[in-house]
Design a protein around this motif. Structure first.
Motif, PDB file in Angstrom:
ATOM      1  N   SER A   1      18.177  20.361 -32.775  1.00 58.14           N
ATOM      2  CA  SER A   1      18.283  19.895 -33.850  1.00 58.14           C
ATOM      3  C   SER A   1      20.279  19.774 -34.442  1.00 58.14           C
ATOM      4  O   SER A   1      20.423  21.074 -34.796  1.00 58.14           O
ATOM      5  CB  SER A   1      17.688  20.007 -35.122  1.00 58.14           C
ATOM      6  OG  SER A   1      18.477  20.037 -36.165  1.00 58.14           O
ATOM      7  N   LEU A   2      20.540  19.073 -34.829  1.00 55.81           N
ATOM      8  CA  LEU A   2      21.617  18.811 -35.128  1.00 55.81           C
ATOM      9  C   LEU A   2      22.094  19.327 -36.349  1.00 55.81           C
ATOM     10  O   LEU A   2      23.275  20.049 -36.926  1.00 55.81           O
ATOM     11  CB  LEU A   2      22.667  17.053 -35.597  1.00 55.81           C
ATOM     12  CG  LEU A   2      23.966  17.826 -35.856  1.00 55.81           C
ATOM     13  CD1 LEU A   2      24.321  17.401 -34.830  1.00 55.81           C
ATOM     14  CD2 LEU A   2      24.038  15.582 -36.406  1.00 55.81           C
ATOM     15  N   TYR A   3      21.162  19.602 -37.806  1.00 52.84           N
ATOM     16  CA  TYR A   3      21.497  20.353 -38.451  1.00 52.84           C
ATOM     17  C   TYR A   3      20.743  21.345 -38.903  1.00 52.84           C
ATOM     18  O   TYR A   3      19.863  22.118 -38.645  1.00 52.84           O
ATOM     19  CB  TYR A   3      20.109  19.745 -39.843  1.00 52.84           C
ATOM     20  CG  TYR A   3      20.762  18.117 -39.273  1.00 52.84           C
ATOM     21  CD1 TYR A   3      22.235  17.779 -39.910  1.00 52.84           C
ATOM     22  CD2 TYR A   3      20.629  16.627 -38.839  1.00 52.84           C
ATOM     23  CE1 TYR A   3      22.815  16.641 -39.962  1.00 52.84           C
ATOM     24  CE2 TYR A   3      20.569  15.475 -38.906  1.00 52.84           C
ATOM     25  CZ  TYR A   3      21.328  14.676 -39.732  1.00 52.84           C
ATOM     26  OH  TYR A   3      22.543  14.238 -39.151  1.00 52.84           O
TER      27      TYR A   3
ATOM     28  N   PHE B   1      12.537  21.329 -29.485  1.00 53.47           N
ATOM     29  CA  PHE B   1      12.625  20.250 -30.351  1.00 53.47           C
ATOM     30  C   PHE B   1      13.850  20.159 -31.164  1.00 53.47           C
ATOM     31  O   PHE B   1      14.532  20.195 -31.538  1.00 53.47           O
ATOM     32  CB  PHE B   1      12.081  18.828 -31.052  1.00 53.47           C
ATOM     33  CG  PHE B   1      12.241  17.570 -31.681  1.00 53.47           C
ATOM     34  CD1 PHE B   1      12.286  16.675 -31.328  1.00 53.47           C
ATOM     35  CD2 PHE B   1      12.644  17.718 -32.980  1.00 53.47           C
ATOM     36  CE1 PHE B   1      12.249  15.215 -31.920  1.00 53.47           C
ATOM     37  CE2 PHE B   1      13.401  16.647 -33.506  1.00 53.47           C
ATOM     38  CZ  PHE B   1      13.613  15.511 -32.838  1.00 53.47           C
ATOM     39  N   ALA B   2      13.463  22.080 -32.388  1.00 53.21           N
ATOM     40  CA  ALA B   2      14.195  22.108 -33.431  1.00 53.21           C
ATOM     41  C   ALA B   2      15.661  22.781 -32.839  1.00 53.21           C
ATOM     42  O   ALA B   2      16.625  22.665 -33.043  1.00 53.21           O
ATOM     43  CB  ALA B   2      13.488  23.249 -33.604  1.00 53.21           C
ATOM     44  N   ASP B   3      14.928  23.071 -31.416  1.00 52.28           N
ATOM     45  CA  ASP B   3      16.673  24.093 -30.833  1.00 52.28           C
ATOM     46  C   ASP B   3      17.213  23.386 -30.520  1.00 52.28           C
ATOM     47  O   ASP B   3      18.668  23.115 -30.486  1.00 52.28           O
ATOM     48  CB  ASP B   3      16.080  24.365 -29.881  1.00 52.28           C
ATOM     49  CG  ASP B   3      15.200  25.828 -29.948  1.00 52.28           C
ATOM     50  OD1 ASP B   3      15.486  26.010 -31.385  1.00 52.28           O
ATOM     51  OD2 ASP B   3      14.015  26.776 -28.875  1.00 52.28           O
TER      52      ASP B   3
END
Lengths: 469, 198
Positions: free
Chosen positions: B196-198, B192-194
C-alpha cells in the motif's frame, strides 16, 4: 470499448483485494475514522470473537457526536453520552488507536479534523461509521459511510465487502452568482434530482464551478452527496488540493511528498471514459437555496414559493405529511417566514470559510432579538483560526457567542436541541422530522442565508445584505 | 454477530406506505447512546409511535393490533439518511426479518444484509399490490422465498422475483457474516497492505 477509466475506477480498482464472482469486491481501506456512537458495538464484536485490530495505525478516533458544546472542561452530564465517550477512550487505549478525545486541542468533528490534519489524501479509500464520510471525496479519495458491522470488518481485516457502485458525473460550468455558496450548489443539485436521485451511484463532480471552489467548498459539496442518495462524491485532485494538503501534520513530507504528488497527478477521469449517468447544470441557474420540507430534496431558490403537491416529484401523501410537519402551506412564500433558531456548524458548514462568510454579513449589524444562535466551530483548529482572524470580535460585537466544537444541533445527541415546533435555519445537512430535536422544524441553507436570518429574524435573501456591505 | 438463517418466510405484514422513510425516523439519534446491541426495538419509529409523554399514537400502524407479522412493507426510498446500523437492528429487534420496498437507500440495504434482515426490492406496481392486499385483508399472508428469490401474495398468487447476489444469498441462508469470510483471507490482505502507498 476502450480502456479509458474514470477517477472512481482508478481509485476503486487499485484497492480490490479480491473480486467475488456474483458477489461483492473485497476492498482494502486506507484510512478509518471512528467516533463514540457507531464504534462501541464493533469493538464488543471483536472481543466476542476473540480477534484483534489488524492495523491500529490506520484508524483514527475522535469524540464528536454527543459531546457538549459548552463547558467541555467539566464532566459530561448525560451518563449515557459519558459512557460512550469512556468506551471510545478505553477501546482506543486498548488497541493503540490514535484518539483526539474531548479536551484535546485536535478534537473536533471527524470530517473536519481528518482533512485539516492531512490524514485525508487523494487516491485513498476512507470509511467511517457515519454517512457524511463522503466529505473526504473532496480530495479525490473514495470515501463513504458504513454500518457498525463494517466498522468491525475494517478493525479486524482493514477491508469491507461491497459491490462496485454505478458511476455518475455531474458537470456544472459557468460562474456562480453573487451570494451563492457551495452549500447552495449542493442543495440545488439535490432539489433537481431528489433525495434518492443518485442512489446506487458514486458521483464525480466536474466542471468550472468545482474547479474554482476552495477545498472547504468542495468538502461541503461532497459532504451532501449522501443527501441525494449517492454512496459518495469525489472531485479530481488539482493544485488547490495539493496546496491544501502540503505541510499539514500527517501529510507526506520530503521524498514521500514527491512520490505521492506524482501519483496524485494521475488521478483524473480519462477523456473518453464512460459514466452510467451524466447530468449537466448551469451555474447561472443557481440562486441561494433553502429547504421547506423534511428531506433535503425539498428545497428551492430562496425567492421561490413552496411548490404545490402536484408539482413535486415525491409522492403526494409524503409531501403533504412533510408540509404538515413544517406547518407550511403549498404556494406560500418562504421569504419573510419568522425563524427562532440559527445553527452555524456541522461537518457540512463548520469550517473557517463558513465562519468568514457568516461574519461578513453580520459585521456591523445586531443579532435579531427573536433569534437564538448557536455558532459551533467544526474543530478546535477552526475555533483558533476564528479567534486569530478577528472573526470572534466581529461576532461578539454583533451579539453572537461562539460555542465549543462538536456535531451539536446537527443531530441533537447532546443538549443542543431545537425545541418542538420551533423553526431553525441550519447550515447542517438534514431536515428530517425531529433531526434537530423532537418536533423541531429545520430549514437547510448556506452560511450566508443563516447570517441574513440571524440579523433579521426572518428568512431573508442574503444578496440584499451583501449589497449593503 | 449471529443471526437467524433465512430461507422461506411466510407471514402477515405491517404496511407503512410512506416514501423516504429515513433512519432518523426508524431510530432517532437520541436513542443511539447504547454501547451494546440490544433493546433497540423498543424505540423503533419512536416519534411516530409515541407522543412526547410516551403514550402510544393510536393512528400509527405499529400501535394498530390488526397489523402484525415479520415483514415490514415500506414506501419508496426506505432507509435513507444516516448510516446508523441501529436502524436495521431496531427493525430486527422488534421482530421483523424482512423489509419489502420498491427502493432502498444503499447503506441501509447493506447494513440489513449484514445483520440478517432481508431487504427485498420489488417493482412499484407490485409494492402497490401488496399494500392493497393488506388493506383489503390485514391477515394477508406473504411468502418471501430466498432460495427461489420470489415474493408471493398467497391469497391471489401474485408473484414477483427479486435480486440478490449469490454471495449474500448464501450468507443469509446459512447465517454467515462477512467477518468470517474476511478472517479466512488474512494472508491476501496482509500481502496487499504491504504494497500500500499509504
Amino acid at each position: 470499448m476502450s480502456n479509458a477509466t474514470t477517477l472512481f475506477d482508478k481509485v476503486w480498482d487499485a484497492h480490490v483485494v479480491r473480486h467475488i464472482e456474483d458477489g461483492p469486491d473485497v476492498l482494502f481501506i486506507d484510512r478509518h475514522f471512528i467516533h463514540e456512537v457507531t464504534s462501541p458495538v464493533a469493538f464488543l464484536g471483536l472481543e466476542q470473537r476473540g480477534i484483534p485490530v489488524i492495523y491500529p495505525q490506520r484508524t483514527f478516533a475522535t469524540a464528536d457526536h454527543n459531546t457538549p458544546t459548552m463547558n467541555q472542561d467539566q464532566p459530561v452530564k448525560d451518563p449515557l453520552s459519558a459512557n460512550q465517550l469512556a468506551a471510545l477512550s478505553s477501546n482506543a487505549a486498548k488497541w493503540g488507536i490514535s484518539l483526539w478525545a474531548l479536551g484535546s486541542p485536535k478534537n473536533g468533528i471527524v470530517h473536519v479534523v481528518g482533512p485539516e490534519n492531512g490524514i485525508t489524501q487523494p487516491g485513498m479509500t476512507i470509511v467511517c461509521g457515519d454517512s457524511h464520510t463522503s466529505t473526504h471525496g473532496a480530495f479525490g479519495s473514495i470515501a463513504f459511510g458504513i454500518g457498525t458491522s463494517e466498522v468491525e470488518m475494517v478493525l479486524s481485516s482493514q477491508c469491507i465487502m461491497q459491490p462496485k457502485p454505478k458511476k455518475m458525473r455531474i458537470t456544472i460550468n459557468g460562474k456562480l452568482g453573487k451570494g451563492v455558496l457551495p452549500k447552495d450548489v449542493a442543495l440545488y443539485m439535490i432539489a433537481q434530482i431528489t433525495a434518492s436521485g443518485a442512489t446506487g451511484y458514486f458521483v464525480e463532480y466536474a466542471g468550472e464551478v468545482f474547479e474554482n471552489m476552495s477545498m472547504e467548498g468542495r468538502m461541503t459539496v461532497c459532504n451532501m452527496s449522501i443527501e441525494m442518495g449517492a454512496r459518495g462524491g469525489m472531485i479530481a485532485p488539482d493544485q488547490t488540493t495539493f496546496d491544501y494538503i502540503n505541510g499539514r501534520d500527517k501529510a507526506p513530507k520530503g521524498a514521500d511528498w514527491d512520490t505521492a504528488l506524482a501519483y496524485w497527478k494521475t488521478l483524473k477521469t480519462d477523456d473518453t471514459a464512460v459514466f452510467d449517468k451524466e447530468l449537466h447544470f448551469d451555474a447561472a441557474d443557481i440562486e441561494p437555496q433553502i429547504t421547506y420540507g423534511t428531506n433535503p430534496g425539498l428545497g428551492t431558490g430562496i425567492t421561490n414559493h413552496i411548490p404545490k403537491a402536484s408539482e413535486v416529484k415525491d409522492g403526494e401523501a409524503s409531501y403533504k405529511k412533510s408540509l404538515a410537519y413544517m406547518n407550511f402551506a403549498e404556494g406560500e412564500a418562504i421569504l419573510g417566514k419568522k425563524i427562532d433558531y440559527v445553527f452555524l456548524g456541522s461537518c457540512t458548514n463548520g469550517r473557517i470559510e463558513d465562519f468568514r462568510a457568516f461574519a461578513s454579513i453580520v459585521k456591523g449589524k445586531k443579532k435579531a432579538d427573536n433569534i437564538t444562535a448557536w455558532l459551533v466551530p467544526g474543530s478546535h483548529i477552526v475555533e483558533a483560526q476564528i479567534k486569530e482572524e478577528g472573526i470572534l470580535d466581529i461576532l461578539n460585537e454583533a451579539g453572537f457567542e461562539l460555542r465549543q466544537p462538536g456535531c451539536s444541533a446537527c443531530l441533537a445527541m447532546n443538549e443542543d436541541k431545537i425545541p418542538a415546533g420551533k423553526y431553525a435555519v441550519s447550515t447542517s445537512n438534514r431536515n428530517f422530522e425531529g433531526r434537530q430535536g423532537p418536533g423541531a422544524r429545520t430549514l437547510l441553507a448556506s452560511p450566508y442565508v443563516a447570517a441574513a436570518v440571524a440579523v433579521t429574524g426572518v428568512v431573508t435573501d442574503p444578496r440584499d445584505l451583501i449589497e449593503s456591505v | 454477530m449471529a443471526y437467524d438463517k433465512f430461507t422461506v418466510l411466510t407471514s402477515t405484514a405491517v404496511p407503512l406506505p410512506i416514501e423516504n422513510v429515513d433512519t432518523d425516523q426508524i431510530i432517532p439519534a437520541r436513542f443511539l447512546k447504547a454501547t451494546e446491541r440490544k433493546g433497540f426495538g423498543d424505540n423503533l419509529f419512536r416519534d411516530w409511535r409515541y407522543n412526547s409523554d410516551d403514550t402510544p399514537k393510536q393512528d400509527f400502524v405499529l400501535n394498530n393490533s390488526i397489523y402484525s407479522g415479520k415483514i415490514l412493507v415500506g414506501g419508496k426510498n426506505f432507509g435513507s439518511g444516516s448510516s446508523r446500523e441501529h436502524a436495521a437492528w431496531a427493525i430486527y429487534d422488534y421482530g421483523f426479518r424482512c423489509v419489502i420496498s420498491s427502493f432502498f437507500a444503499d447503506i441501509f440495504k447493506g447494513n440489513s444484509l449484514n445483520i440478517g434482515l432481508l431487504p427485498v426490492t420489488v417493482s412499484e406496481a407490485f409494492l402497490d399490490k401488496i399494500f392493497r392486499a393488506i388493506e383489503a385483508d390485514p391477515n394477508t399472508q406473504i411468502e418471501v422465498n430466498l432460495p427461489e428469490q420470489t415474493v408471493t401474495i398467497l391469497a391471489t398468487g401474485d408473484q414477483e422475483s427479486f435480486d440478490i447476489n449469490g454471495y449474500k444469498k448464501h450468507n443469509m441462508m446459512n447465517g454467515f457474516d462477512d467477518i468470517d469470510y474476511l478472517q479466512s483471507m488474512k494472508q491476501d490482505i496482509t500481502a496487499f497492505a504491504d504494497k500500500s502507498l499509504y
